[in-house]
Design a protein around this motif. Structure first.
Motif, short mmCIF file in Angstrom:
data_model
loop_
_atom_site.label_atom_id
_atom_site.label_comp_id
_atom_site.label_asym_id
_atom_site.label_seq_id
_atom_site.Cartn_x
_atom_site.Cartn_y
_atom_site.Cartn_z
N CYS A 15 1.56 19.05 58.22
CA CYS A 15 1.84 20.48 58.35
C CYS A 15 1.02 21.12 59.47
CB CYS A 15 1.56 21.20 57.02
SG CYS A 15 -0.18 21.18 56.52
N ASP A 16 0.07 20.38 60.04
CA ASP A 16 -0.79 20.93 61.08
C ASP A 16 -0.39 20.50 62.49
OD1 ASP A 16 -2.52 22.24 59.23
OD2 ASP A 16 -3.39 20.29 58.74
N TYR A 17 0.77 19.86 62.62
CA TYR A 17 1.28 19.48 63.94
C TYR A 17 2.73 19.93 64.02
CZ TYR A 17 1.45 16.87 68.31
OH TYR A 17 1.55 16.52 69.63
N PRO A 18 3.16 20.51 65.13
CA PRO A 18 4.48 21.14 65.18
C PRO A 18 5.68 20.21 65.03
CG PRO A 18 3.44 21.13 67.36
CD PRO A 18 2.40 20.71 66.38
N THR A 19 5.50 18.94 65.31
CA THR A 19 6.59 17.98 65.15
C THR A 19 6.08 16.75 64.39
OG1 THR A 19 6.10 16.79 67.22
CG2 THR A 19 7.62 18.67 67.36
N ALA A 20 6.99 15.98 63.86
CA ALA A 20 6.63 14.67 63.34
C ALA A 20 6.40 13.74 64.53
CB ALA A 20 7.74 14.14 62.45
N LYS A 21 5.31 12.97 64.52
CA LYS A 21 5.01 12.03 65.60
C LYS A 21 5.63 10.68 65.25
CE LYS A 21 0.41 14.13 66.02
NZ LYS A 21 -1.04 13.87 65.92
N GLU A 48 11.44 18.92 63.41
CA GLU A 48 11.84 18.07 64.53
C GLU A 48 10.82 16.97 64.72
OE1 GLU A 48 12.20 20.59 67.92
OE2 GLU A 48 13.96 21.66 67.15
N TRP A 49 11.24 15.92 65.44
CA TRP A 49 10.32 14.84 65.74
C TRP A 49 10.27 14.57 67.23
CZ3 TRP A 49 11.90 10.19 67.99
CH2 TRP A 49 13.28 9.96 68.02
N THR A 50 9.14 14.07 67.69
CA THR A 50 8.97 13.69 69.09
C THR A 50 8.25 12.35 69.14
OG1 THR A 50 6.87 14.91 69.18
CG2 THR A 50 8.84 16.06 69.96
N ALA A 51 8.37 11.69 70.29
CA ALA A 51 7.63 10.44 70.47
C ALA A 51 6.14 10.73 70.37
CB ALA A 51 7.96 9.84 71.84
N TRP A 52 5.40 9.76 69.87
CA TRP A 52 3.96 9.93 69.70
C TRP A 52 3.33 10.35 71.03
CZ3 TRP A 52 2.49 8.44 64.65
CH2 TRP A 52 1.17 8.75 64.32
N PRO A 53 2.43 11.35 71.02
CA PRO A 53 1.87 11.88 72.27
C PRO A 53 1.33 10.81 73.20
CG PRO A 53 1.11 13.16 70.39
CD PRO A 53 1.83 11.97 69.83
N ARG A 54 1.72 10.93 74.50
CA ARG A 54 1.26 9.96 75.49
C ARG A 54 0.79 10.65 76.76
NH1 ARG A 54 5.58 5.36 76.49
NH2 ARG A 54 3.90 4.68 77.84
N ILE A 102 6.46 3.96 62.97
CA ILE A 102 5.33 4.69 62.39
C ILE A 102 5.58 6.18 62.57
CG2 ILE A 102 2.84 5.08 62.43
CD1 ILE A 102 2.50 2.32 63.66
N VAL A 103 5.59 6.91 61.47
CA VAL A 103 5.86 8.35 61.51
C VAL A 103 4.64 9.08 60.97
CG1 VAL A 103 7.35 10.22 60.73
CG2 VAL A 103 8.31 7.94 61.14
N GLY A 104 4.09 9.98 61.76
CA GLY A 104 2.99 10.83 61.33
C GLY A 104 3.52 12.21 60.99
#
Length: 441
Positions: A423-429, A24-30, A418-420
């Motif tokens: 494997c060490d973060y639960p979602t794609a940023k 899954e993907w989420t908006a970049w953390p804010r 921009i997609v980050g």
């Protein structure tokens, strides 16, 4: 919006990669505690950024940085980014390009060498991309150039400016030397023309006078903090380098013989890895994005504004051919693959940032600073940076309490933004192109 997460071909030999990737993907953390919280806020955005329309790369970019001699992590990251897939034979060096891989540019952000598990396997994995006729841009990293400086210093006349460069490589180069010795020299008469241990020590190590003379030689090139840091670093490495070599089963005679073999492999025209430094670039500008290994300073900002990236890359290669290694390695050019914006580094001030923006550069995409929870976006010195070293190599991950080898890439393109991916973060940023364009356009 269509999911920005790349599609990994669902083959049985991709299952190990798919299982470790976010689905899954989420908006970049804010969130308020996030280092990224200010990046999307218009009132915190550098004014020059807002005055210029953000231009995206014409071709989608896959940025993978700091693989540090881990071919498994590197190839798995190419697959995770959707630009390559394994053939039926699932071992290393068995990749083919996907349709996306043929259409995208792959930028390797530097630091291919050191740490482990295998420098030679990693180099062959990168070379594989050239054989596949992928669009590859290979950037210079500080670990890569440390090897080059060490080899060139031995090949050239010894002076106060260069005699420390071999030992300056430190313990992280020892695994490469062990690999080269085992693969190319172990079953040969390697010792036939190699001098004794004491002579090899004199050839490899800086003399006692170096520690007295270097501060005066470096005055005017380095900051006072930079000189002090360099001398302290060399005092430590001068005492420990031989110990690390011996622990790896390498006498100084073996180290010297291996250094000569590395010169043949990397520096000679017919060397197996001659392509590595020859193809290397300092910077790559794609739209408003500048890709490099570490960072910028005022002088580089002025160079990019007045002369552009092609000039910077030509200057990089021409300086490598100069006999004066010292003036190159402590210059603004080398600062680009070394800086962490410390007091010991060449400064980036408001003047430099203004020049960078005027040159049409609004986002710097870098490696060099490893992150354990995926990519980070931050503003440093008034300039937006995407920090994309996500700790790929198994050696670093073990030391930092992370399991296995890392997998991930930073994807940049107008369609997805921009997609980050890590494997060490639960979602794609994800920061969408619309989010960035709305604020910076």
């Amino acid at each position: 919006m269509q999911s920005p997460i790349p599609t990994v071909t669902d083959r049985p030999h991709h299952a190990d990669i798919i299982a470790r990737l976010p689905s899954e993907w989420t908006a970049w953390p804010r969130d308020d505690g996030s280092v990224n919280s200010h990046v999307l806020e218009p009132n915190k955005t550098p004014s020059l950024f807002k005055k210029n329309k953000l231009r995206w790369p014409k071709r989608s970019v896959v940025f993978i940085s700091d693989p540090h001699a881990d071919a498994h992590a590197f190839e798995a990251s190419l697959i995770a980014a959707g630009v390559a897939e394994r053939k039926k034979k699932a071992g290393l060096g068995q990749l083919t390009l996907t349709k996306k891989g043929k259409q995208s540019e792959i930028i390797v952000g530097g630091d291919c060498l050191d740490k482990g598990p295998s420098n030679l396997e990693l180099l062959r994995s990168v070379k594989q991309l050239y054989k596949l006729k992928a669009r590859v841009t290979l950037l210079a990293g500080n670990h890569d150039l440390r090897l080059l400086m060490g080899l060139l210093a031995l090949a050239r006349k010894k002076d106060v400016g260069n005699q420390h460069f071999f030992v300056r490589m430190g313990k992280k180069v020892v695994p490469l030397f062990r690999e080269v010795f085992d693969e190319y020299l172990a079953d040969t008469h390697w010792d036939k023309k190699i001098p004794d241990e004491d002579t090899c020590r004199e050839l490899l190590f800086p003399g006692d006078e170096w520690f007295k003379e270097f501060p005066f030689h470096a005055a005017g090139f380095l900051t006072a903090e930079g000189i002090d840091r360099e001398v302290r670093k060399m005092e430590s490495k001068n005492h420990s380098f031989e110990k690390h070599c011996l622990a790896a089963g390498l006498s100084l005679r073996k180290v010297y013989a291996t250094s000569l073999k590395c010169q043949a492999l990397f520096l000679h025209k017919k060397g197996e890895f001659n392509w590595f430094f020859r193809k290397m670039e300092l910077v790559a500008k794609r739209g408003s994005f500048l890709f490099l290994h570490a960072g910028l300073d005022d002088s580089m900002g002025q160079m990019l504004l007045k002369s552009g990236t092609k000039y910077a890359n030509k200057a990089f290669h021409r300086n490598l051919k100069r006999r004066d290694l010292f003036s190159f390695y402590y210059s603004s050019i080398a600062n680009t693959f070394r800086t962490k914006y410390r007091d010991a580094d060449l400064p980036l001030t408001k003047r430099g940032v203004e020049a960078i923006h005027k040159a049409g550069i609004h986002v710097v995409v870098q490696g060099h600073i490893n992150r354990q929870q995926g990519q980070r976006i931050t503003i440093k010195k008034g300039l937006v940076h995407v920090e994309a070293d996500i700790t790929l190599d198994a050696h670093s991950r073990k030391a930092e309490g992370l399991s296995g080898f890392g997998i991930g890439a930073t994807l940049i393109g107008k369609d997805a933004g921009i997609v980050g991916l890590s494997c060490d973060y639960p979602t794609a940023k994800v920061i969408t192109a619309q989010d960035l364009q709305g604020i910076y356009g």
